[in-house]
Design a protein around this motif. Structure first.
Motif, PDB file in Angstrom:
ATOM      1  N   ALA A   1       0.919  -1.103  -0.053  1.00  0.00           N
ATOM      2  CA  ALA A   1      -0.091   0.199  -0.011  1.00  0.00           C
ATOM      3  C   ALA A   1       0.895   1.172  -0.110  1.00  0.00           C
ATOM      4  CB  ALA A   1      -1.039  -0.001   1.135  1.00  0.00           C
ATOM      5  N   LEU A   2       1.922   1.119   0.684  1.00  0.00           N
ATOM      6  CA  LEU A   2       2.833   2.335   0.879  1.00  0.00           C
ATOM      7  C   LEU A   2       3.411   2.593  -0.436  1.00  0.00           C
ATOM      8  CD1 LEU A   2       4.687   2.008   4.298  1.00  0.00           C
ATOM      9  CD2 LEU A   2       3.219   3.894   3.515  1.00  0.00           C
ATOM     10  N   THR A   3       3.823   1.515  -1.173  1.00  0.00           N
ATOM     11  CA  THR A   3       4.580   1.633  -2.478  1.00  0.00           C
ATOM     12  C   THR A   3       3.592   2.235  -3.625  1.00  0.00           C
ATOM     13  OG1 THR A   3       5.966  -0.433  -1.791  1.00  0.00           O
ATOM     14  CG2 THR A   3       5.703   0.265  -4.297  1.00  0.00           C
ATOM     15  N   ARG A   4       2.238   1.446  -3.351  1.00  0.00           N
ATOM     16  CA  ARG A   4       1.292   2.309  -4.400  1.00  0.00           C
ATOM     17  C   ARG A   4       1.232   3.843  -4.258  1.00  0.00           C
ATOM     18  NH1 ARG A   4      -1.458  -2.469  -3.031  1.00  0.00           N
ATOM     19  NH2 ARG A   4      -3.098  -0.950  -1.738  1.00  0.00           N
ATOM     20  N   LEU A   5       1.069   4.042  -3.152  1.00  0.00           N
ATOM     21  CA  LEU A   5       0.739   5.530  -2.697  1.00  0.00           C
ATOM     22  C   LEU A   5       1.935   6.413  -3.289  1.00  0.00           C
ATOM     23  CD1 LEU A   5      -0.688   7.907  -1.262  1.00  0.00           C
ATOM     24  CD2 LEU A   5       0.364   7.151   0.769  1.00  0.00           C
ATOM     25  N   CYS A   6       3.176   5.789  -2.788  1.00  0.00           N
ATOM     26  CA  CYS A   6       4.283   6.804  -3.613  1.00  0.00           C
ATOM     27  C   CYS A   6       4.589   6.715  -4.919  1.00  0.00           C
ATOM     28  CB  CYS A   6       5.489   6.448  -2.806  1.00  0.00           C
ATOM     29  SG  CYS A   6       5.609   6.376  -1.017  1.00  0.00           S
ATOM     30  N   SER A   7       4.038   5.913  -5.811  1.00  0.00           N
ATOM     31  CA  SER A   7       4.020   5.474  -7.189  1.00  0.00           C
ATOM     32  C   SER A   7       2.804   6.166  -7.640  1.00  0.00           C
ATOM     33  CB  SER A   7       4.145   4.256  -7.687  1.00  0.00           C
ATOM     34  OG  SER A   7       3.194   3.416  -7.216  1.00  0.00           O
ATOM     35  N   GLY A   8       1.786   6.818  -6.912  1.00  0.00           N
ATOM     36  CA  GLY A   8       0.853   7.542  -7.744  1.00  0.00           C
ATOM     37  C   GLY A   8      -0.335   6.464  -8.033  1.00  0.00           C
ATOM     38  N   ARG A   9      -0.356   5.440  -7.556  1.00  0.00           N
ATOM     39  CA  ARG A   9      -1.611   4.369  -7.794  1.00  0.00           C
ATOM     40  C   ARG A   9      -2.174   3.799  -6.369  1.00  0.00           C
ATOM     41  NH1 ARG A   9       0.678  -0.011  -8.770  1.00  0.00           N
ATOM     42  NH2 ARG A   9       2.790   0.236  -8.162  1.00  0.00           N
ATOM     43  N   ALA A  10      -2.394   4.993  -5.546  1.00  0.00           N
ATOM     44  CA  ALA A  10      -3.098   4.652  -4.208  1.00  0.00           C
ATOM     45  C   ALA A  10      -4.443   4.064  -4.303  1.00  0.00           C
ATOM     46  CB  ALA A  10      -3.194   5.889  -3.471  1.00  0.00           C
ATOM     47  N   VAL A  11      -5.273   4.280  -5.186  1.00  0.00           N
ATOM     48  CA  VAL A  11      -6.634   3.706  -5.379  1.00  0.00           C
ATOM     49  C   VAL A  11      -6.674   2.645  -6.547  1.00  0.00           C
ATOM     50  CG1 VAL A  11      -7.473   5.546  -3.999  1.00  0.00           C
ATOM     51  CG2 VAL A  11      -7.282   5.532  -6.630  1.00  0.00           C
ATOM     52  N   LEU A  12      -5.797   2.128  -7.266  1.00  0.00           N
ATOM     53  CA  LEU A  12      -5.962   1.264  -8.240  1.00  0.00           C
ATOM     54  C   LEU A  12      -5.942  -0.133  -8.035  1.00  0.00           C
ATOM     55  CD1 LEU A  12      -3.842   3.234 -10.920  1.00  0.00           C
ATOM     56  CD2 LEU A  12      -6.107   3.141 -10.502  1.00  0.00           C
ATOM     57  N   ALA A  13      -5.241  -0.493  -6.648  1.00  0.00           N
ATOM     58  CA  ALA A  13      -5.192  -1.689  -6.508  1.00  0.00           C
ATOM     59  C   ALA A  13      -6.039  -2.158  -5.327  1.00  0.00           C
ATOM     60  CB  ALA A  13      -3.748  -2.138  -5.823  1.00  0.00           C
ATOM     61  N   SER A  14      -6.755  -3.170  -5.505  1.00  0.00           N
ATOM     62  CA  SER A  14      -7.680  -3.665  -4.536  1.00  0.00           C
ATOM     63  C   SER A  14      -7.106  -4.589  -3.424  1.00  0.00           C
ATOM     64  CB  SER A  14      -8.879  -4.532  -4.916  1.00  0.00           C
ATOM     65  OG  SER A  14      -8.382  -5.628  -5.693  1.00  0.00           O
ATOM     66  N   LYS A  15      -7.922  -4.927  -2.550  1.00  0.00           N
ATOM     67  CA  LYS A  15      -7.339  -5.821  -1.331  1.00  0.00           C
ATOM     68  C   LYS A  15      -7.045  -7.162  -1.791  1.00  0.00           C
ATOM     69  CE  LYS A  15      -8.598  -7.073   3.277  1.00  0.00           C
ATOM     70  NZ  LYS A  15      -9.640  -7.044   4.325  1.00  0.00           N
ATOM     71  N   ARG A  16      -7.918  -7.608  -2.735  1.00  0.00           N
ATOM     72  CA  ARG A  16      -7.550  -8.967  -3.413  1.00  0.00           C
ATOM     73  C   ARG A  16      -6.017  -9.119  -4.027  1.00  0.00           C
ATOM     74  NH1 ARG A  16     -11.827 -10.939  -7.563  1.00  0.00           N
ATOM     75  NH2 ARG A  16     -13.188 -10.518  -5.865  1.00  0.00           N
ATOM     76  N   HIS A  17      -5.884  -7.951  -4.630  1.00  0.00           N
ATOM     77  CA  HIS A  17      -4.428  -7.975  -5.358  1.00  0.00           C
ATOM     78  C   HIS A  17      -3.412  -8.033  -4.371  1.00  0.00           C
ATOM     79  CE1 HIS A  17      -6.594  -5.949  -9.059  1.00  0.00           C
ATOM     80  NE2 HIS A  17      -6.821  -7.270  -8.934  1.00  0.00           N
ATOM     81  N   GLY A  18      -3.570  -7.264  -3.227  1.00  0.00           N
ATOM     82  CA  GLY A  18      -2.357  -6.965  -2.145  1.00  0.00           C
ATOM     83  C   GLY A  18      -2.512  -8.607  -1.466  1.00  0.00           C
ATOM     84  N   THR A  19      -3.473  -9.340  -1.305  1.00  0.00           N
ATOM     85  CA  THR A  19      -3.368 -10.684  -0.801  1.00  0.00           C
ATOM     86  C   THR A  19      -2.824 -11.734  -1.847  1.00  0.00           C
ATOM     87  OG1 THR A  19      -5.488 -10.272   0.292  1.00  0.00           O
ATOM     88  CG2 THR A  19      -4.698 -12.543   0.253  1.00  0.00           C
ATOM     89  N   ASP A  20      -2.934 -11.332  -2.839  1.00  0.00           N
ATOM     90  CA  ASP A  20      -2.405 -12.285  -3.848  1.00  0.00           C
ATOM     91  C   ASP A  20      -0.898 -11.908  -3.885  1.00  0.00           C
ATOM     92  OD1 ASP A  20      -4.772 -13.294  -4.587  1.00  0.00           O
ATOM     93  OD2 ASP A  20      -5.212 -12.285  -6.190  1.00  0.00           O
ATOM     94  N   ASP A  21      -0.542 -10.813  -3.906  1.00  0.00           N
ATOM     95  CA  ASP A  21       0.689 -10.704  -3.918  1.00  0.00           C
ATOM     96  C   ASP A  21       1.597 -10.958  -2.495  1.00  0.00           C
ATOM     97  OD1 ASP A  21       0.472  -9.291  -6.081  1.00  0.00           O
ATOM     98  OD2 ASP A  21       0.465  -7.150  -5.374  1.00  0.00           O
ATOM     99  N   ALA A  22       0.863 -11.070  -1.662  1.00  0.00           N
ATOM    100  CA  ALA A  22       1.453 -11.531  -0.385  1.00  0.00           C
ATOM    101  C   ALA A  22       1.701 -13.093  -0.317  1.00  0.00           C
ATOM    102  CB  ALA A  22       0.643 -11.036   0.961  1.00  0.00           C
ATOM    103  N   LYS A  23       0.901 -13.915  -1.333  1.00  0.00           N
ATOM    104  CA  LYS A  23       0.870 -15.201  -1.141  1.00  0.00           C
ATOM    105  C   LYS A  23       2.318 -15.520  -2.332  1.00  0.00           C
ATOM    106  CE  LYS A  23      -3.949 -16.221  -0.411  1.00  0.00           C
ATOM    107  NZ  LYS A  23      -5.168 -16.898  -0.999  1.00  0.00           N
ATOM    108  N   GLU A  24       2.290 -14.766  -3.365  1.00  0.00           N
ATOM    109  CA  GLU A  24       3.511 -14.955  -3.981  1.00  0.00           C
ATOM    110  C   GLU A  24       4.657 -14.598  -3.397  1.00  0.00           C
ATOM    111  OE1 GLU A  24       2.647 -12.356  -7.622  1.00  0.00           O
ATOM    112  OE2 GLU A  24       0.883 -13.737  -8.005  1.00  0.00           O
TER     113      GLU A  24
END
Length: 619
Positions: free
Chosen positions: A179-202
């Protein structure tokens, strides 16, 4: 979820009925059928024929435009509009009854409800040709109630987290880091919680990190700071999802940021954490270092928060973001206070814990008991208990902060500490000696005095110098140009290392002028001409008061002696040893005549003829 399933089924049935009604209306319009209400049954046949002819000719000539205009004058179009209005009112009433429940749902559920209702509203408006203002206002009120309730919940949760915060470092999950990375890259509201969970599993191997990273800088943060970031991200998502409420979201974000700043200031700098739910025993340097890390991370993400909110606001409302600029200054002031608190901790130890120990220090005795070599001192010099305590406590703070603060903050903090020590150490030593000398003999006890011997003065300055060298050797600090030794040298009237000015190498012109000077000086000495030092002595003696002319005359007689002075017996008898100096200087500008076999100038008792003769012979 059950309500959303029901509302989806309701929307599906209503839209199916509206689509059927619209289809019937379109068929009647295309075929030229016009259905009228019972109230219009008394109309004449001619008007019916005219309306059928007009409607058919209009549909054939102007197509969709005629269909739209005719739709408002037929019973079928009015039936479709009434059905759409009734559907919108019914859905609005259902939402109104669920207002309280909808304010308690999470953001994902509210976004689902908003999207479903907004899609239904758009289809109803398309079917009826009119705006469903009632349904839109109800939906907006539902979203506003959700944002307000969410903000109240966030404020209370943040206060509770801060009050129970023990100010210890916590791990950062991969979702929060993403979430911090998305905020600093200008994509604060483009990724959903599901995407974050998938990234965590990967990235299962990196699910937790010890530090939060923002723009390549790592920060050690506490749980309440991560909670603040999560709440801010939620508000940014609300501003993106409910753009009509973006202005309200700006105020909510500002309130959250101000709450964290003010409450953390009270708990740590104001020592409120001792009496809060955390029940800390004391506030130490470790707590302060974590506070400055959290404040630094918030300062680093504030520009990105501002940019994310600006993207959701109309250009006329960008002035609302000035409040975020003020908050950034408040955080910077808080950070400055925390950094100064480190200096205050060292200051309290030095002034209250170590300064009373100066009384028992005697540098003269230390110099006699443990003499130091005159030159080539190698290795550290044993310092007195006061200076050794200062060195030890600063080293302990360095050990704590070096593991918590980044290099930039380390250099800033210890530059402030070194500046304080550089000014305070000589001031405490001098003030202790001054207090001892000003005490009355009846109340005078054994206390501190400045050293009086050269060995004691040297020992004192060398011990202070050894302490400063040890401080500058600490890892990760910027070396400081200490001036405490210079202050003590001036106070003791002692120079530790005298500056020796090497003579310039003689040049050819210097050698030639030197040879000429030697010849001239030898000639002057042989002729009895006084040197420059003699001339300066005469000039200084001219400035003395006339009342001591006798003593000056004796001094001038001594200082004006020349190696080869010869005078006649007559002149010796005439010249008095108490002759005023101004008479000698008045004749020859302070330089006695050359002793080349000619008698010196006569005093006042001699005549002018003898004077002219002496002058002629001299020339």
């Amino acid at each position: 979820d059950r309500f959303m399933d029901c509302i989806d089924m309701l929307f599906e049935q209503l839209l199916a009925l509206l689509k059927s009604a619209v289809g019937v209306n379109n068929f009647c319009r295309e075929e030229g059928f016009t259905l009228k209400d019972v109230d219009e049954s008394n109309a004449t046949t001619s008007s019916k024929a005219e309306s059928m002819t007009a409607s058919s000719s209009t549909s054939q000539s102007s197509g969709n435009k005629g269909a739209t205009s005719g739709r408002t004058h037929t019973a079928t179009s009015e039936a479709v509009a009434s059905a759409a209005e009734l559907s919108a009112k019914s859905v609005s009433e259902v939402l109104r009854l669920r207002k309280e429940a909808h304010s308690l749902v999470n953001l994902e559920e509210m976004k689902r409800l908003w999207d479903a209702c907004l899609s239904f509203t758009l289809q109803v408006e398309k079917a009826s040709g009119n705006k469903a203002y009632g349904l839109r206002s109800t939906l907006l009120a539902q979203a506003k109630a959700f944002v307000e309730r969410k903000h109240e919940s966030n404020m209370s949760a943040l206060v509770a987290a801060l009050d129970s915060e023990r100010w210890s470092q916590c791990d950062v999950s991969s979702e929060r880091q993403a979430a911090l990375t998305r905020l600093c890259s200008g994509r604060a509201v483009l990724a959903s919680k599901r995407h974050g969970t998938d990234d965590a599993k990967e990235n299962g191997e990196q699910e937790k990190m010890s530090e939060a990273e923002v723009e390549g800088i790592r920060y050690k943060v506490v749980w309440s700071c991560l909670l603040l970031v999560e709440m801010v991200m939620t508000n940014l998502a609300c501003a993106s999802q409910f753009q009509a409420l973006a202005t309200n979201v700006v105020g909510k974000v500002a309130e959250l940021l101000r709450l964290f700043n003010s409450r953390s200031t009270q708990l740590v700098l104001g020592a409120g954490a001792i009496n809060s739910a955390a029940r800390l025993k004391s506030i130490n340097a470790k707590h302060l270092s974590l506070v400055t890390q959290c404040v630094g991370m918030v300062i680093s993400i504030l520009p990105h928060i501002r940019a994310a909110l600006m993207a959701q606001l109309p250009s006329k409302q960008h002035t609302l973001l000035i409040d975020l600029d003020k908050i950034k200054k408040e955080y910077a002031e808080h950070n400055e206070k925390v950094l100064n608190k480190f200096v205050n901790i060292i200051g309290g130890i030095v002034e209250h814990g170590l300064a009373p120990r100066i009384v028992g220090i005697d540098f003269d005795s230390r110099a006699n008991a443990n003499p130091l070599p005159a030159h080539d001192i190698t290795g550290p010099i044993p310092c007195c208990i006061f200076l050794d305590g200062v060195n030890t406590n600063i080293r302990k703070m360095h050990q704590v902060l070096n593991a918590l603060l980044p290099n930039v903050h380390m250099q800033d903090v210890f530059s402030r500490i070194f500046a304080y020590v550089d000014q305070k150490i000589p001031a405490l030593l001098i003030s202790a000696a001054t207090a001892e000398s000003s005490s009355t003999p009846s109340n005078k006890k054994a206390g501190f005095t400045l050293p009086t011997t050269d060995e004691g003065k040297r020992r004192m300055i060398l011990e202070v110098e050894s302490m400063t060298i040890n401080l500058n050797n600490l890892a990760g600090v910027r070396p400081w140009q200490f001036t405490a030794m210079n202050v003590l040298e001036r106070k003791l009237d002692y120079v530790l290392r005298p500056t020796i000015v090497a003579p310039d190498a003689p040049t050819a012109e210097t050698e030639e002028s030197g040879e000429n000077g030697e010849n001239d000086s030898s000639a002057d000495v042989s002729e009895g001409k006084p040197t420059t030092a003699t001339e300066n002595t005469i000039d200084q003696m001219e400035e003395q008061p006339q009342a001591s002319a006798d003593s000056k005359g004796n001094e001038s007689e001594v200082s004006m002696e020349t190696p080869a002075k010869e005078s006649s017996p007559d002149d010796d008898g005439k010249k008095s040893t108490n002759e005023p100096i101004h008479e000698i200087n008045g004749t020859d500008n302070g330089v006695p005549p050359k002793d080349n076999g000619v008698e010196p100038e006569a005093s006042e008792g001699q005549n002018g003829t003898h004077h002219e003769k002496s002058t002629a012979e001299e020339s």
